[in-house]
Write a protein that holds these residues in place. Sequence first.
Motif, PDB file in Angstrom:
ATOM      1  N   LEU A 245     -26.885 -24.801  51.822  1.00  0.00           N
ATOM      2  CA  LEU A 245     -26.113 -25.779  52.598  1.00  0.00           C
ATOM      3  C   LEU A 245     -26.873 -26.193  53.852  1.00  0.00           C
ATOM      4  CD1 LEU A 245     -23.508 -27.379  52.965  1.00  0.00           C
ATOM      5  CD2 LEU A 245     -22.486 -25.363  54.062  1.00  0.00           C
ATOM      6  N   ARG A 246     -27.498 -25.220  54.530  1.00  0.00           N
ATOM      7  CA  ARG A 246     -28.300 -25.550  55.721  1.00  0.00           C
ATOM      8  C   ARG A 246     -29.450 -26.482  55.355  1.00  0.00           C
ATOM      9  NH1 ARG A 246     -27.660 -20.034  56.957  1.00  0.00           N
ATOM     10  NH2 ARG A 246     -29.757 -19.602  56.177  1.00  0.00           N
ATOM     11  N   GLN A 247     -30.120 -26.160  54.240  1.00  0.00           N
ATOM     12  CA  GLN A 247     -31.257 -26.978  53.807  1.00  0.00           C
ATOM     13  C   GLN A 247     -30.800 -28.382  53.411  1.00  0.00           C
ATOM     14  OE1 GLN A 247     -32.865 -24.535  50.679  1.00  0.00           O
ATOM     15  NE2 GLN A 247     -34.154 -23.328  52.062  1.00  0.00           N
ATOM     16  N   ALA A 248     -29.653 -28.464  52.724  1.00  0.00           N
ATOM     17  CA  ALA A 248     -29.134 -29.775  52.299  1.00  0.00           C
ATOM     18  C   ALA A 248     -28.796 -30.636  53.508  1.00  0.00           C
ATOM     19  CB  ALA A 248     -27.909 -29.585  51.412  1.00  0.00           C
ATOM     20  N   LYS A 249     -28.205 -30.020  54.534  1.00  0.00           N
ATOM     21  CA  LYS A 249     -27.875 -30.764  55.760  1.00  0.00           C
ATOM     22  C   LYS A 249     -29.142 -31.227  56.474  1.00  0.00           C
ATOM     23  CE  LYS A 249     -23.349 -28.733  56.780  1.00  0.00           C
ATOM     24  NZ  LYS A 249     -22.571 -27.855  57.687  1.00  0.00           N
ATOM     25  N   GLU A 250     -30.162 -30.363  56.479  1.00  0.00           N
ATOM     26  CA  GLU A 250     -31.423 -30.698  57.134  1.00  0.00           C
ATOM     27  C   GLU A 250     -32.121 -31.849  56.389  1.00  0.00           C
ATOM     28  OE1 GLU A 250     -34.399 -30.501  59.985  1.00  0.00           O
ATOM     29  OE2 GLU A 250     -32.395 -29.608  59.935  1.00  0.00           O
ATOM     30  N   VAL A 251     -32.146 -31.768  55.044  1.00  0.00           N
ATOM     31  CA  VAL A 251     -32.748 -32.838  54.231  1.00  0.00           C
ATOM     32  C   VAL A 251     -31.991 -34.146  54.448  1.00  0.00           C
ATOM     33  CG1 VAL A 251     -33.110 -33.658  51.864  1.00  0.00           C
ATOM     34  CG2 VAL A 251     -33.735 -31.308  52.480  1.00  0.00           C
ATOM     35  N   ALA A 252     -30.657 -34.059  54.495  1.00  0.00           N
ATOM     36  CA  ALA A 252     -29.849 -35.260  54.716  1.00  0.00           C
ATOM     37  C   ALA A 252     -30.172 -35.885  56.069  1.00  0.00           C
ATOM     38  CB  ALA A 252     -28.368 -34.912  54.635  1.00  0.00           C
ATOM     39  N   ARG A 253     -30.291 -35.042  57.099  1.00  0.00           N
ATOM     40  CA  ARG A 253     -30.611 -35.550  58.443  1.00  0.00           C
ATOM     41  C   ARG A 253     -31.994 -36.201  58.472  1.00  0.00           C
ATOM     42  NH1 ARG A 253     -33.479 -34.076  62.565  1.00  0.00           N
ATOM     43  NH2 ARG A 253     -34.105 -32.109  61.575  1.00  0.00           N
ATOM     44  N   GLU A 254     -32.999 -35.508  57.886  1.00  0.00           N
ATOM     45  CA  GLU A 254     -34.366 -36.032  57.893  1.00  0.00           C
ATOM     46  C   GLU A 254     -34.459 -37.334  57.094  1.00  0.00           C
ATOM     47  OE1 GLU A 254     -36.672 -32.846  56.351  1.00  0.00           O
ATOM     48  OE2 GLU A 254     -36.720 -31.717  58.252  1.00  0.00           O
ATOM     49  N   THR A 255     -33.784 -37.364  55.922  1.00  0.00           N
ATOM     50  CA  THR A 255     -33.815 -38.563  55.077  1.00  0.00           C
ATOM     51  C   THR A 255     -33.189 -39.756  55.802  1.00  0.00           C
ATOM     52  OG1 THR A 255     -33.654 -37.183  53.108  1.00  0.00           O
ATOM     53  CG2 THR A 255     -33.146 -39.526  52.842  1.00  0.00           C
ATOM     54  N   LEU A 256     -32.068 -39.493  56.473  1.00  0.00           N
ATOM     55  CA  LEU A 256     -31.381 -40.558  57.197  1.00  0.00           C
ATOM     56  C   LEU A 256     -32.235 -41.070  58.363  1.00  0.00           C
ATOM     57  CD1 LEU A 256     -28.799 -42.229  57.354  1.00  0.00           C
ATOM     58  CD2 LEU A 256     -27.823 -40.457  58.840  1.00  0.00           C
TER      59      LEU A 256
END
Length: 529
Positions: A245-256
Amino acid sequence: MLILQSISYTHPNKDLLFSNIDLNLNKYQKAALIGNNGAGKSTLLKLITGTFQPANGSVFTSSKPYYIPQIFGQFNHLTVAQALQVEAKLKAFKEILNGEANEENLLILDDDWTIEDRCFAALAYWKLQNLDLHQKMETLSGGQKTKVFLAGIAIHQPEIILLDEPSNHLDAESRQLLYDFIQHTSATLLVVSHDRKLLNLLDSVYELSWHGIKMYSGNYEFYAEQKQLETNALNLDIKSKERALRQAKEVARETLERQQKLDALGKKKQEKAGMPTIVMNTLRNNAEKSTARIKDVHAEKTDNLAQELTQLRQERSATDKMKFGFDNAALHKGKILFAAKDLNFGYGAKMLWEQHLTISLTSGERIAVKGANGSGKTTLIKLILGELKPQNGMVQRAGTQAVYIDQDYSLIDNQLTVYEQAQKFNATSLLEHEIKIRLNRFLFAKDYWDKPCAALSGGEKMRLALCCLTIANKAPDMIILDEPTNNLDIQNIEILTAAINEYEGTLLVISHDAVFLEQIGVSGEICLE
């Protein structure tokens, strides 16, 4: 043989208790039925006896089961003979001996000429040889009532026996008789119990929960080992899911952020190229839609992971979720809290103990008070607390704060709500939300806060008492527990054990639960005779 197929049960108020329960017991099998309070263990036994009817499914037994219920005073109006279901036979037997050998009496007796001898022998085995068969059950103690029903096994000699908390209220000697019976009987057994010594004598464990029913092919020790493996695997799953979940949130933030930079860069290029406004608006709308799609894809992924994580956390045991935070007792170890020389007390002219007691309690000790039912264990506690004055001997008490948690949880005021009870112990002026956080830690969610304490189960009252001690912020110098594991399920016994093991003050315990005494590290004992 005992077979349950697709059993479902619905309460009279239409609430579903459990569904699709399958259970098979072979001849001679000895099985435990365990689960948290409210899971439906006693209800399942009553479905097997036919006392309750299932909403769906079927029950098959190769012979009529003999059922030993929990004792809640529901049999007080009966005589011992009526409770044992032998009154009619005994009456017919007596009338035949007195010359009334009519057809009706002979039919009732059914050639059972040893019925009276079996009753006396069975009661004598359970140390009830002085009991009158015509005596009312209301005149007996809880332990005696339990032993009356246990005596019925030898009288009726059933092939299938259902036992609901049979060791409750039994003293150490009577428990040993029960353990011996369980080890040596050839009957098929299904036992609801929180007594872990008893559970270790059984060859299989059925765990009833909101998931359904699950079988473990071994005794309680084997079950506990398997549950620990499952807990370890669950904790690994939780950690893995938290990391994902932490990684998914981080990927989402970086992608955005990357998409937003690309959108800004594209906008600058468009402005430099002098594109028409209509074209730039179209490109901007396309970019916004693209960014929204990216947001939606990542939001769906993180939401799914968050839901999976919540579900996994709900499966964790209550003991793992709970935070006790007991403060250390202020007294230095070794200080004498109570001392008595030649202590004795009597109700009437007769003294309780044949030999006067000379005892002392020092700070930091963990002492068990042992003795048969009626040996004066609770009286000794009241003498230690100063609630009774000794009729013989001298006592000395230090100025200490003691908390007494008895079998009825009198520490809890039944006139208050759960929140009001917690607030009563709020000596350090905690804010409302802080008290509610602590209640949540002890499994009292929002729907419990306005619930009257009188409506709580024994296990819930125990948890609320522990919660109150943590809210008080200062640990008492001494905690006294009177049969604390009676009527608690295994989950609540584990909660109590974990809490007591965090407490560093003096502990005095009345208990016949040998496993509990071992797990809380009792180092000495006071034996009453």
